[in-house]
Scaffold this active site. Structure first.
Site, short mmCIF file in Angstrom:
data_model
loop_
_atom_site.label_atom_id
_atom_site.label_comp_id
_atom_site.label_asym_id
_atom_site.label_seq_id
_atom_site.Cartn_x
_atom_site.Cartn_y
_atom_site.Cartn_z
CG HIS A 50 14.43 -10.08 54.79
ND1 HIS A 50 14.05 -9.98 53.48
CD2 HIS A 50 13.52 -9.36 55.51
CE1 HIS A 50 12.99 -9.21 53.38
NE2 HIS A 50 12.63 -8.84 54.59
CG HIS A 165 2.04 -20.71 64.71
ND1 HIS A 165 0.74 -20.73 64.21
CD2 HIS A 165 2.42 -19.40 64.66
CE1 HIS A 165 0.39 -19.50 63.89
NE2 HIS A 165 1.39 -18.69 64.15
CG HIS A 180 1.67 -25.74 63.74
ND1 HIS A 180 1.38 -25.69 65.09
CD2 HIS A 180 0.98 -24.72 63.18
CE1 HIS A 180 0.56 -24.69 65.34
NE2 HIS A 180 0.31 -24.07 64.19
CG HIS A 182 0.62 -21.91 59.63
ND1 HIS A 182 -0.43 -22.77 59.37
CD2 HIS A 182 0.59 -21.69 60.97
CE1 HIS A 182 -1.07 -23.04 60.50
NE2 HIS A 182 -0.47 -22.39 61.49
CG PHE A 196 -5.37 -9.61 45.06
CD1 PHE A 196 -4.52 -8.77 45.76
CD2 PHE A 196 -5.05 -9.94 43.75
CE1 PHE A 196 -3.37 -8.26 45.17
CE2 PHE A 196 -3.90 -9.45 43.15
CZ PHE A 196 -3.07 -8.60 43.86
CD GLN A 207 -16.32 -18.32 49.61
OE1 GLN A 207 -16.96 -19.24 49.12
NE2 GLN A 207 -16.45 -17.96 50.88
#
Length: 230
Positions: A50, A165, A180, A182, A196, A207
C-alpha cells in the site's frame, strides 16, 4: 510492485496522476507527496502492499532543499540540474542500475542508504501528468525493474521507503524542476541486518556503509539473476 504485472503497475501510475491533478489544482495545496513504506522494518502497519498520498499547504523541507538547489543551478547554468546530472551518470555508467527508453535508475553518488536508488526521466518533465502515454508505461516498467532487483539482492521482499518528487503545486512556474523518484532501502548485509541512523550519524551526519559504485554493481548482478530466471 515487484510481483505485480506491468499493466497493474500502470493502473497505479494512473491513480497517482489523477490524485496529483486533483489535489495539485486546489488553491490551498502547495505540494502533493506520493510515497510507500514497504514492510514492518520501515514501520508499515499493514502487511499488504500500500502507499499513501499527503497533500500539504506548504512545501516540505526535503523538497524545498531540492527546489533551492535546482533553482540556483538553473539560474547560473541555464540548464536543468538533474538532466545534466543524468547525462554525466549515463556517460560514466558505473552507478547505473537499469534503464529503458524513457527512464534511468541509478545509485546517486550522494547515496546514504545502502542500496539507495533514484529514477530519472530521460527528457525534461516536471510532473507525472506531463508524461506521454508511452512514458507512463515505461515508468511502470522501471518501477517493476527496481523493486524486483531489490528483492533479488538478498532473495527476500526488500524493505524500502519510496517517494515521487514532482514539481511543487504552488502556482509558480518551475522550469528548473525534473521529476524523480527516491528509493531508500535500509537492508545492509543480509535480509535481517538493516542500517540504523544512530550515534554520530544521528547527531553528526550520515556515513556510507557501501560505496554507490559497489551498490550499483550488486544491484546490476541481482537484476541479471532476475532476468535469467524469468
Amino acid at each position: 510492485m515487484a510481483k505485480m504485472s506491468l499493466e497493474d503497475i500502470r493502473a497505479v501510475v494512473d491513480v497517482w496522476e489523477q490524485q496529483f491533478v486533483e489535489l495539485g489544482t486546489r488553491k490551498d495545496i502547495a505540494y502533493v507527496q506520493v510515497f510507500e513504506n514497504r514492510d514492518a522494518m520501515m514501520g508499515a502497519s499493514n502487511p499488504h502492499p500500500h502507499g499513501q498520498i499527503w497533500a500539504s499547504r506548504s512545501i516540505p523541507n526535503e523538497v524545498m532543499t531540492e527546489l533551492r538547489g535546482q533553482q540556483t543551478h538553473f539560474k547560473e547554468k541555464h540548464e536543468v540540474l538533474l538532466c545534466a546530472y543524468l547525462a554525466i551518470e549515463v556517460a560514466r555508467g558505473e552507478r547505473i542500475v537499469g534503464a529503458n527508453a524513457g527512464f534511468v535508475a541509478l545509485v546517486p553518488y550522494w547515496a546514504v542508504w545502502p542500496f539507495e536508488v533514484m529514477i530519472l526521466p530521460r527528457r525534461p518533465v516536471a510532473r507525472l501528468e506531463d508524461m506521454t502515454a508511452a512514458e507512463k508505461l515505461e515508468f511502470a516498467d522501471i518501477l517493476q525493474t527496481v523493486t524486483a532487483t531489490c528483492d533479488a539482492v538478498f532473495e527476500t521482499p526488500f524493505s524500502y521507503s519510496m517517494g515521487l518528487h514532482p514539481a511543487p503545486y504552488d502556482e509558480e512556474e518551475h522550469p528548473e524542476w525534473q521529476f524523480h523518484v527516491h528509493f531508500c532501502p535500509p537492508l545492509l548485509r543480509s535480509a535481517t541486518i538493516r542500517k540504523f541512523m544512530v550515534g554520530f550519524e544521528l547527531l553528526g551526519g550520515p556515513q556510507r556503509d557501501i560505496t554507490p559504485e559497489s551498490a550499483a554493481d550488486v544491484l546490476r548482478k541481482a537484476s541479471a539473476r532476475t532476468l535469467a530466471t524469468t
